[in-house]
Design an enzyme around this catalytic site. Sequence first.
Site, PDB file in Angstrom:
ATOM      1  N   CYS A 176      -5.713  -8.189   2.548  1.00  0.00           N
ATOM      2  CA  CYS A 176      -6.766  -7.368   2.798  1.00  0.00           C
ATOM      3  C   CYS A 176      -8.029  -8.268   2.810  1.00  0.00           C
ATOM      4  O   CYS A 176      -8.815  -7.939   4.125  1.00  0.00           O
ATOM      5  CB  CYS A 176      -7.295  -6.700   0.513  1.00  0.00           C
ATOM      6  SG  CYS A 176      -5.819  -5.503   0.428  1.00  0.00           S
ATOM      7  N   ASN A 211      -4.155  -5.995   8.456  1.00  0.00           N
ATOM      8  CA  ASN A 211      -2.757  -6.462   7.430  1.00  0.00           C
ATOM      9  C   ASN A 211      -1.654  -4.491   7.543  1.00  0.00           C
ATOM     10  O   ASN A 211      -1.202  -4.685   7.917  1.00  0.00           O
ATOM     11  CB  ASN A 211      -3.821  -6.442   6.500  1.00  0.00           C
ATOM     12  CG  ASN A 211      -2.969  -7.106   5.217  1.00  0.00           C
ATOM     13  OD1 ASN A 211      -1.619  -7.068   5.397  1.00  0.00           O
ATOM     14  ND2 ASN A 211      -3.702  -6.274   4.477  1.00  0.00           N
ATOM     15  N   GLU A 212      -2.428  -3.924   6.141  1.00  0.00           N
ATOM     16  CA  GLU A 212      -1.789  -3.138   5.999  1.00  0.00           C
ATOM     17  C   GLU A 212      -2.346  -1.654   5.858  1.00  0.00           C
ATOM     18  O   GLU A 212      -3.559  -1.377   5.374  1.00  0.00           O
ATOM     19  CB  GLU A 212      -1.826  -3.087   4.124  1.00  0.00           C
ATOM     20  CG  GLU A 212      -1.096  -2.008   3.495  1.00  0.00           C
ATOM     21  CD  GLU A 212      -1.262  -3.177   1.696  1.00  0.00           C
ATOM     22  OE1 GLU A 212      -2.739  -2.382   0.964  1.00  0.00           O
ATOM     23  OE2 GLU A 212      -0.793  -2.817   1.136  1.00  0.00           O
TER      24      GLU A 212
HETATM   25  O1  AHR Z   1      -0.452  -8.962  -1.843  1.00  0.00           O
HETATM   26  C1  AHR Z   1      -2.226  -8.127  -3.027  1.00  0.00           C
HETATM   27  C2  AHR Z   1      -3.059  -7.088  -1.699  1.00  0.00           C
HETATM   28  O2  AHR Z   1      -1.604  -6.222  -1.889  1.00  0.00           O
HETATM   29  C3  AHR Z   1      -3.281  -7.897  -0.526  1.00  0.00           C
HETATM   30  O3  AHR Z   1      -3.988  -8.149  -0.030  1.00  0.00           O
HETATM   31  C4  AHR Z   1      -2.809  -6.051   0.334  1.00  0.00           C
HETATM   32  O4  AHR Z   1      -1.836  -6.285   1.740  1.00  0.00           O
HETATM   33  C5  AHR Z   1      -2.221  -4.752  -0.665  1.00  0.00           C
HETATM   34  O5  AHR Z   1      -2.364  -4.369  -0.369  1.00  0.00           O
END
Ligand code: AHR
Length: 660
Positions: free
Chosen positions: A244, A375-376
Site C-alpha cells: 500500500c 499495487n493492489e
Molecule cells: O501486506 C500488507 C498489505 O496487504 C499490503 O500493503 C497490501 O498490498 C495488502 O492489502
Amino acid sequence: MKKYFLTLCATAFLAQAFGQSNNTEKIFTIDADKIKTHIQSAMYGIFFEDINMSADGGVYAELVKNRSFEFKMPLMGWKELKQDGTDGSILVLNRGRDNPDNPRYIQVTSISSKGYGLSNEGFHGMGIKKDDRYNFSVLAKLSGANGLSLQVELVDSKGDIIGSAAVSPSSGEWKKYTASFIASETEPKASLRIFIKGTGSVDLDMISLFPQDTWKRRPGGLRADLVQKLADMKPGFLRFPGGCIVEGRELDTRYQWKRTIGDVANRRMIINRWNTEFAHRPAPDYYQSFGLGFLEYFELAEDIGASPLPIINCGMACQFNTCEVVPLNQLGPYVQDALDLIEFANGSVTTKWGKKRAELGHPKPFNLKMLGVGNEQWGDQYIERYKIFEKAIHAKYPQVRLVSSTGPSPDGDIFNHSNKILRGLKADILDEHYYSSPEWFFKNVTRYDNYDRKGPKIFAGEYAAQSVATVSPENKNNWKCALSEAAFMTGLERNADVVNMASYAPLFAHVEGWQWTPDLIWFDNLRSYGTPDYYVQQLYSLNKGTDVVPITLNKEIVTGQDDCFATAALDANTHELIIKIVNAGKQGQSADFVVNGIKAGAEGTLTLLQSDDLSAVNSLDNPFVISPKNNTVIFNNNHLKMALKPYSFNVIRVKMDKLP
Ligand code: AHR
C-alpha cells in the site's frame, strides 16, 4: 546428520516409534523421466514493504529517528537536555523554498558553557553492539559563535556512557562533520545525547548515527543481520517498495521513486501510509526517510541474486483509504515516471536516467525484466489506467513484463471482474493476493490446476495463512499456518507453467512497532528470527528445481489424500530429484517413494520441518523451535521407504543417474 537405511523392517520400526502411525503404507510414484513443466528461476521471491518498521527502524540501519526534523511534529523523537542546571533553547527553522526537500533544521543556543543539548530516542531505542564502531555525522552551521563544539554521547538505558566523540563546527556555511567511536557495551535501548560545549548558537540538520558493520559494510547502509536473512532465502525476485505504500493514503503521499535517489539529505521525507488511525497499532511517528530508496532496493536485489520487481504508482491512492485518482488526461507524469524508471534500471550511461544511475555509483544496468503497474488496485478506474501504462511501456519496452492487479481477494466480484478484463487484454502477469485461514490454504492446493494454460501467468504476490481472522497479537506465525502454506505451495509448484512467481507477505516486523500480523521475519533492535513460514519459504526457494515431474498416490496427483500433499521436481543444474511432501495429519504415515529411473542404493538428504504442536512458534528467545533438520536417506533399489512424521514438511533430494 543422522543416517537412515530405510528397509521395510526399518519403516515398520520407525512407524511404531512415532506411536500413532497410520499403518497403511502410502505408495508414491515419481515418474522422474516425464517432465511436465519448467519452473521459473525467479519462482520464489520476496515482497518488501515499509510496514511494521521494515525500513526506518528496521533494515535501514540509521539509528536516529527524525534526523532531519521533518516529522509533522519536528521534535518528535528528540528531547531537550539540561546538564547541571544549564539553559538554552531549541528553535525549529524552516528554509522553505531554499530547500524544499528538506526545509526544516534546528538552531540550538547554549547560554552557559556547561552543556545544554538534546537527545534522540532512536526507534524504540538504539541497538548497539559492544566493540562495533559507530559513525556519527551532522550538517552544522555556526550562527555567529566560534569555539563551540558538540559532545556526542551514546548512553545505555541506565544513562551510562557507552561511546562518545566530539565534533567542532568551524564554518558559517552548512558543512558535514563526522566522528566515530567504538561502543563499550551491548545495549538494545541506547539513546544519543548531543551537548553544546561553549556558548552561542549552532544550526543542525541530518543528525545521524550508523553502525559501521552494515550489510557489505556500505556507509549509511542496511542492517547486516536482516539482509542476511533475505540472502539466506536465495530469493528469485525482490518486489519493492510495497504494498500500500506505493499508493499512499492520498496521492500526495504516494511513493515517488525519483525522490528516493541521490543525497539522503535531499530525499523528501513523507508520512508512511501505515502511520494511520486505520492501523491496528497507530504509529504517530511512522515516516519514510527514503534512506532505503530505489538505488538501494536495486542494489539489494543485485546483492542477493534476486530479479528486481519494482511496483509503480498508477495514478491511484490506496483504495482502502481516500481512493483518490488522477484524471486520465493528467496521467502523463505518472507514465513518464514508469518509463524513466526502466531507463534508470536498464538504460546505457548515455541516456538521461542511465547516466543518473552511473553518477550514483552504479554504471552497470540492473537488468529489470518486470514492472508492477499499481499495487493492489481494482475496478474500472484501475483498468483504464493500466491500459494507458501498458500501451506506453510496451511501445517503448516490449520485453518488460508487466504485473497487473486482481485486487485484494482471490475470488468474489472484484476479483472476477479484473480477472476477466485483464485476461481479455492479454495481460502478462496477474498478481493475486490471499490472506486466509490455514483451512483455505489446504483446500486451495488445487486452485491452479484448472487455470487457462495459455492465459496470463500468475504472481501469487501476497499471501499468508492467518491463525485468527484479525490483525492482532493472536494472529500468530504458528506451525499450523506454515504447514498449510507448505501444502498450498505444492500446488503452486505443480502448476509452475501458470504460476511463475510467489511471495509471502508482509516480510518484516519490529516486535515493538508492527501494524500487521503475521509477518515472515520478526526483529528487535539487535536480534531477529525466521518464523516457521520463513523456513517453509526458504525450503521451497532453496529446493525449487528446474522442472516439475509427476508424483502420484494411487495414480492421482497428491492434493490432500490421507492428509498428504506432494510435488516433485528435477534440478537440471545438480542432477537431482527433489520431492516435497507434507503430512498434514496428526498421525505418522508409512510412505514408499518409488522413483522410476533412480540408481539402486542412491543416497540423498531429507530436510525436515516438523512439530507435533500445531500452535508452536519461533521467537527471539527461541528462534529455532521450528527449523529445518537434515538427515540422510538411502534408496533400496528404486524404493525409499520412510515414515512421514505427524505435521511434517519433508524435502528429499537425491542424485539421479541421468535426467530426461
Ligand atoms: O501486506 C500488507 C498489505 O496487504 C499490503 O500493503 C497490501 O498490498 C495488502 O492489502
